[in-house]
Scaffold this motif. Sequence first.
Motif, PDB file in Angstrom:
ATOM      1  N   UNK A 428       0.836  -1.186   0.000  1.00 12.66           N
ATOM      2  CA  UNK A 428       0.000   0.000   0.000  1.00 12.66           C
ATOM      3  C   UNK A 428       0.872   1.238   0.000  1.00 12.66           C
ATOM      4  N   UNK A 429       0.254   2.359  -0.420  1.00 12.03           N
ATOM      5  CA  UNK A 429       0.954   3.633  -0.445  1.00 12.03           C
ATOM      6  C   UNK A 429       0.810   4.312   0.911  1.00 12.03           C
ATOM      7  N   UNK A 430       1.397   5.479   1.044  1.00  9.94           N
ATOM      8  CA  UNK A 430       1.211   6.271   2.251  1.00  9.94           C
ATOM      9  C   UNK A 430       2.293   6.026   3.287  1.00  9.94           C
ATOM     10  N   UNK A 431       2.011   6.513   4.499  1.00  9.40           N
ATOM     11  CA  UNK A 431       3.015   6.506   5.558  1.00  9.40           C
ATOM     12  C   UNK A 431       2.590   5.660   6.756  1.00  9.40           C
ATOM     13  N   UNK A 432       1.403   5.963   7.303  1.00  5.66           N
ATOM     14  CA  UNK A 432       1.015   5.354   8.572  1.00  5.66           C
ATOM     15  C   UNK A 432       0.702   3.874   8.405  1.00  5.66           C
ATOM     16  N   UNK A 433       1.275   3.008   9.259  1.00  7.25           N
ATOM     17  CA  UNK A 433       0.983   1.571   9.171  1.00  7.25           C
ATOM     18  C   UNK A 433      -0.326   1.231   9.871  1.00  7.25           C
ATOM     19  N   UNK A 434      -1.089   0.332   9.281  1.00  7.16           N
ATOM     20  CA  UNK A 434      -2.245  -0.214   9.977  1.00  7.16           C
ATOM     21  C   UNK A 434      -1.788  -1.373  10.852  1.00  7.16           C
ATOM     22  N   UNK A 435      -2.512  -1.530  11.958  1.00  5.30           N
ATOM     23  CA  UNK A 435      -2.040  -2.428  12.982  1.00  5.30           C
ATOM     24  C   UNK A 435      -2.901  -3.690  13.061  1.00  5.30           C
ATOM     25  N   UNK A 436      -2.276  -4.755  13.573  1.00  2.00           N
ATOM     26  CA  UNK A 436      -2.959  -6.032  13.778  1.00  2.00           C
ATOM     27  C   UNK A 436      -2.405  -6.668  15.045  1.00  2.00           C
ATOM     28  N   UNK A 437      -3.162  -7.626  15.553  1.00  2.33           N
ATOM     29  CA  UNK A 437      -2.724  -8.346  16.740  1.00  2.33           C
ATOM     30  C   UNK A 437      -1.458  -9.135  16.434  1.00  2.33           C
ATOM     31  N   UNK A 438      -0.479  -9.033  17.312  1.00  5.10           N
ATOM     32  CA  UNK A 438       0.787  -9.721  17.081  1.00  5.10           C
ATOM     33  C   UNK A 438       0.637 -11.232  17.211  1.00  5.10           C
ATOM     34  N   UNK A 475      -7.018  -7.266  21.902  1.00  7.39           N
ATOM     35  CA  UNK A 475      -7.600  -8.033  20.793  1.00  7.39           C
ATOM     36  C   UNK A 475      -8.882  -8.725  21.249  1.00  7.39           C
ATOM     37  N   UNK A 476     -10.018  -8.484  20.570  1.00  4.85           N
ATOM     38  CA  UNK A 476     -11.258  -9.174  20.953  1.00  4.85           C
ATOM     39  C   UNK A 476     -11.273 -10.645  20.559  1.00  4.85           C
ATOM     40  N   UNK A 477     -10.336 -11.078  19.717  1.00  4.65           N
ATOM     41  CA  UNK A 477     -10.317 -12.466  19.263  1.00  4.65           C
ATOM     42  C   UNK A 477      -9.557 -13.366  20.240  1.00  4.65           C
ATOM     43  N   UNK A 478      -8.332 -12.920  20.642  1.00  3.94           N
ATOM     44  CA  UNK A 478      -7.507 -13.782  21.480  1.00  3.94           C
ATOM     45  C   UNK A 478      -7.126 -13.139  22.801  1.00  3.94           C
ATOM     46  N   UNK A 479      -7.482 -11.861  22.991  1.00  2.15           N
ATOM     47  CA  UNK A 479      -7.162 -11.184  24.231  1.00  2.15           C
ATOM     48  C   UNK A 479      -5.769 -10.614  24.311  1.00  2.15           C
ATOM     49  N   UNK A 480      -4.997 -10.690  23.200  1.00  2.18           N
ATOM     50  CA  UNK A 480      -3.633 -10.172  23.219  1.00  2.18           C
ATOM     51  C   UNK A 480      -3.599  -8.652  23.305  1.00  2.18           C
ATOM     52  N   UNK A 481      -2.445  -8.145  23.787  1.00  6.14           N
ATOM     53  CA  UNK A 481      -2.275  -6.703  23.943  1.00  6.14           C
ATOM     54  C   UNK A 481      -1.161  -6.155  23.052  1.00  6.14           C
ATOM     55  N   UNK A 482      -0.398  -7.032  22.414  1.00  7.22           N
ATOM     56  CA  UNK A 482       0.719  -6.572  21.583  1.00  7.22           C
ATOM     57  C   UNK A 482       0.254  -6.403  20.145  1.00  7.22           C
TER      58      UNK A 482
END
Length: 719
Positions: A428-438, A475-482
């Motif tokens: 993708x273009x742009x600067x800011x990264x979209x985030x996901x559960x680690x 994370x609502x799926x696994x409860x992770x915080x990272x």
Amino acid sequence: MSSENGASRADGDGGAEAAPPEQLALIRESVRRAKAPRAKPRTWRGAALAKELPVARVLVDKGVLHLDRYFDYAVPEEMDAEAQPGVRVRVRFGAGRHRVREGRREGGGLIDGFLVERRAESDYSGPLAALAQVVSPEPVLSEELLGLARAVADRYAGSLADVLQLAVPPRNARAEQRASPAPLPPPKKPDHGSWTRYEHGGAFLDALASGGAPRAVWNALPGPRWSEELARAVAATLASGRGALVVVPDGRAAARVDAALTALLGPGRHALLTADAGPEKRYAQWLAVRRGSVRAVVGTRAAMFAPVRDLGLVAVWDDGDDSHSEQHAPQPHARDVLLLRAALDKCAFLLGGWSCTVEAAQLVESGWARPLAAGREQVRRTAPLVRTVGDGDLARDEAARAARLPTLAWQAAREGLRHGPVLVQVPRRGYAPRMACDRCRAPARCRHCSGPLQGQDAGVLRCDWCGREEGAWHCPECGGFRLRAQVVGARRTAEELGRAFPAVPVRTSGREHVLDTVPDTPALVVSTPGAEPVAEGGYAAALLLDGWAMLVRPDLRAGEDALRRWIAAGALVRPQSEGGTVVVVAEPTLRPVQALVRWDPVGHAVRELAERAELGFPPVSRMAAVSGPPAAVAEFLATVDLPPDAEVLGPVPLPPPPPGRSRRPGAPPPGEHWERALVRVPPGSGAALATALKTAQAARMARGSGEAVRVRIDPPDIG
């Protein structure tokens, strides 16, 4: 009264269905009048009409389905010479439904249209409104183009007027007054050139030059020679005295084929039809093609309707590119339009690309087209070396966790920069990264609007839709915080690479600024998919970052599209024998990654086709998408007379478009809740499905139903 398209027509264009009694009575009355002695010349408000064929059958420029038919108008004597089939006209057309149907508008506004046919009598027994104006005596709508437009409208459940808006460019008076050049004699048959690299490549050119109509799916070898090979196919067709048409996805590809044709044949033998040319120049070139002065056309999507005389070859390059799918109604695809042209004109067909779509594999599987590919040894000599970095490698790689650039990719870039430029592809273009559960990689969503969360400076999370900051995400799926960066944009990647290689220039190519070429000097070229510039002499290496991001899209074509984009980037890299290396950051066991490693897009497409055949997915089946407000979709599906073998899937809710971004066709307007249903039919019932949907949509429009319902045949995404 206007005549309907269908079994009730008396002009020989209808089918075999029985007409209603009132229409049969009308036909009998028309036959009686035709056998009766000719009456005295009729007049319109005291003005004499044309003595011969005084009735003009007109297609008005109204793209609504319930008005998708011809209307009869009288031809005044002073317009007799210019009012010929194919010219643009203006007629009076108003809102009274019964009076519109009879063509008796004394008032009403002027509307553009095309004069389709001149006739001696009208099916309507009353007085006809007269043509208001012949806009231009230039016949821009031929019988062949009209037949193609009708076939496209029927296939996509659209109106003929909408298709002609795509097929015939807007008029430019100065371009019409300019004389087109005299046609040049056919060129000599070209030699086979680099077509000898392919099995049966020389035989394909020989068949074109001898006036044959071969049909082939061409899996092009990596490298820059594809444009020259297309030019030789065009030249062989011209040598037979016929015309050729090539459709490519964008202006950069069109410029390369244009340069190859000019180098091979010289100037004046082909026309370049792209939007960049401007309305006057583009219309002048289109007229030169229609008048027969130019027999070959290279262009982007709109060129698929170019009126080439004595068409001998239609070719499309990279049919999997989204640019080939028209966004205006009825949203035809260039590949399918050229398939229709090949069938109607009985001409040769060539579908080419570095990769292979499932539709291309189906053409070969069905026997309609023959494969045109190189042997495996030839592929190995021209393809780069492909290496992979999987999740396990990333987890053990300290450099990847710290700088998002795996050690293997960093080493390949460092080695490649010793010999030339290095391409870096980011999704993708742009600067800011979209985030996901680690931990589980579920996308991080805003708690207020469910928009995607983006990582900002100082570790702040902010919603890309509503702009709210998020300070306590889990994370609502696994409860992770990272969290981890799901996809980092091109500009952010360029900054990171600039810090990793401080002495190397970094160039970016993307939506706002797309580079065409880069010099053969050490540099890092960061590009989004489809915007990769061509390097003089080829890239020394290519890094395909965040490959998993393209594979996890919830779409049926995710794997096929990811492989196509990877191969398009890899095809710009030098061969393995010259040190060319491609590093893809994606799980090595996945099918598209394995196909890239083996450089076997055809095998991937064949396996995808087999799986879709088992599941009943396109292109093995035909499918239509019906979208709109829930009540309107439910009403439409309840009233449409679908074929007996049709299957309705859904409806399901459609996600709203992100605020501030353009809305794709078929997507709900901002603030509205829409649903979409998919209608699937087996092979052989596609025409019946399109007819049923078009009939139901036309009846709905005639009733004046308020809420919109969008119908699209063969939607590109059904995920």
